[in-house]
Design an enzyme around this catalytic site. Structure first.
Site, PDB file in Angstrom:
ATOM      1  CG  ASN A  10    -148.046 -21.412 -47.743  1.00  0.00           C
ATOM      2  OD1 ASN A  10    -148.719 -21.397 -46.707  1.00  0.00           O
ATOM      3  ND2 ASN A  10    -148.555 -21.709 -48.930  1.00  0.00           N
ATOM      4  CD1 TRP A  11    -144.449 -22.421 -42.233  1.00  0.00           C
ATOM      5  CD2 TRP A  11    -145.277 -22.344 -40.144  1.00  0.00           C
ATOM      6  NE1 TRP A  11    -143.456 -21.972 -41.413  1.00  0.00           N
ATOM      7  CE2 TRP A  11    -143.932 -21.910 -40.124  1.00  0.00           C
ATOM      8  CE3 TRP A  11    -145.999 -22.371 -38.950  1.00  0.00           C
ATOM      9  CZ2 TRP A  11    -143.300 -21.519 -38.939  1.00  0.00           C
ATOM     10  CZ3 TRP A  11    -145.372 -21.983 -37.774  1.00  0.00           C
ATOM     11  CH2 TRP A  11    -144.034 -21.566 -37.772  1.00  0.00           C
ATOM     12  CE  LYS A  12    -148.328 -25.296 -49.386  1.00  0.00           C
ATOM     13  NZ  LYS A  12    -148.356 -26.073 -50.612  1.00  0.00           N
ATOM     14  N   GLY A 236    -143.086 -24.274 -49.326  1.00  0.00           N
ATOM     15  CA  GLY A 236    -144.145 -24.975 -48.596  1.00  0.00           C
ATOM     16  C   GLY A 236    -143.544 -26.028 -47.689  1.00  0.00           C
ATOM     17  N   GLY A 237    -143.546 -27.276 -48.148  1.00  0.00           N
ATOM     18  CA  GLY A 237    -143.104 -28.416 -47.347  1.00  0.00           C
ATOM     19  C   GLY A 237    -141.785 -28.212 -46.614  1.00  0.00           C
TER      20      GLY A 237
HETATM   21  P1  PGA Z   1    -144.131 -26.754 -51.820  1.00  0.00           P
HETATM   22  O1  PGA Z   1    -145.290 -25.621 -51.726  1.00  0.00           O
HETATM   23  O2  PGA Z   1    -142.837 -26.067 -51.527  1.00  0.00           O
HETATM   24  O3  PGA Z   1    -144.506 -27.763 -50.768  1.00  0.00           O
HETATM   25  O4  PGA Z   1    -144.185 -27.288 -53.204  1.00  0.00           O
HETATM   26  C1  PGA Z   1    -145.078 -24.333 -52.208  1.00  0.00           C
HETATM   27  C2  PGA Z   1    -146.313 -23.495 -51.990  1.00  0.00           C
HETATM   28  O5  PGA Z   1    -147.422 -24.021 -52.117  1.00  0.00           O
HETATM   29  O6  PGA Z   1    -146.228 -22.287 -51.676  1.00  0.00           O
END
Ligand code: PGA
Length: 253
Positions: A10-12, A236-237
């Protein structure tokens, strides 16, 4: 859908169209050297989806959107429909990510509307849920997860349940560096599977892929996915750097 191992990124709100093309090209090269049966999905920002689909063609990498609206068309400024996502070749869509819930005020009812709209399309929904730190400390995890499942999945026909993927993402573990332990996650995943069995029957529950998300890194991915009820991860990150994302794919059983 039968249970499969999934590694989703999930690249946000990160990466331009140009950066998306580059990141996926590099990812393809890295994945070529990795022997993994996992389904790999990347979820770039909306404007980069078409480019992502193009760059991912014939690579085995699938593309997902981070959000969707429940209406098909009309006066809904800023929104995107399931049909629009499908038309650019998107295959998956996240629904109800905790950032959508906490920052943009999405409710379980919104999640439910989105889910029904997505189930009318050919997209595969990835429904995200999970408790906050306060809720966990108050011993409310089970109640919160059950209630998010009950309300979010309300009215889904049992024969559609097999299309769902669920991502358990405790809010306190997202972007904080705090990972839930594999045992903690597996306990909640077992609860999710039991709840799905109550709602849709054992077959749907056994076949459903349950992902964990929240500070997943190459260092913890293997032990998480080694648990019997953790079928994959939503990253995410660590999905923004191919080095770490590819290592997570390598860690998938
Ligand atoms: P993170 O995010 O791996 O940066 O904690 C996970 C997500 O929000 O899907």
């Amino acid at each position: 859908m039968s249970r499969e191992t999934i590694v989703a990124g999930n690249w946000k709100l990160n990466k331009t169209v140009g950066e998306t093309r580059q990141l996926i090209r590099e990812l393809r090269n890295r994945l070529a050297g990795i022997d993994s049966a996992a389904t790999v999905i990347v979820c770039p920002p909306t404007v980069a989806l078409e480019t992502a689909v193009d760059a991912a063609r014939d690579t085995g990498i699938a593309v997902g959107a981070q959000n969707v609206y429940w209406e098909t068309s009309g006066a809904f400024t800023g929104e995107v429909s399931p049909a629009m996502l499908e038309a650019v070749g998107v295959e998956y869509v996240l629904i109800g990510h905790s950032e959508r819930r906490t920052i943009f005020g999405e409710t379980d009812e919104d999640v439910n509307r989105k889910l029904h709209a997505v189930l009318r399309s050919d997209l595969t929904p990835v429904i995200c849920l999970g408790e906050s730190l306060g809720q966990r400390e108050a011993g409310e995890t089970e109640a919160v997860v059950r209630s998010q499942l009950g309300a979010g999945l309300e009215g889904v026909a049992p024969d559609h349940a097999g299309r769902l993927i669920i991502a358990y993402e405790p809010i306190w573990a997202i972007g904080t560096g705090k990972t839930a332990t594999p045992e903690m996650v597996n306990d909640v995943h077992r609860l999710i599977r039991r709840t799905i069995a109550d709602m849709f029957g054992g077959l749907a529950a056994d076949g459903m892929s349950l992902l964990y998300g929240g500070s997943v890194k190459p260092e913890n991915a293997r032990s998480l996915m080694a648990e019997g009820d953790i079928d994959g991860v939503l990253v995410g990150g660590a999905s923004l750097k191919n080095e770490s994302f590819a290592e997570i794919v390598r860690a998938a059983p």
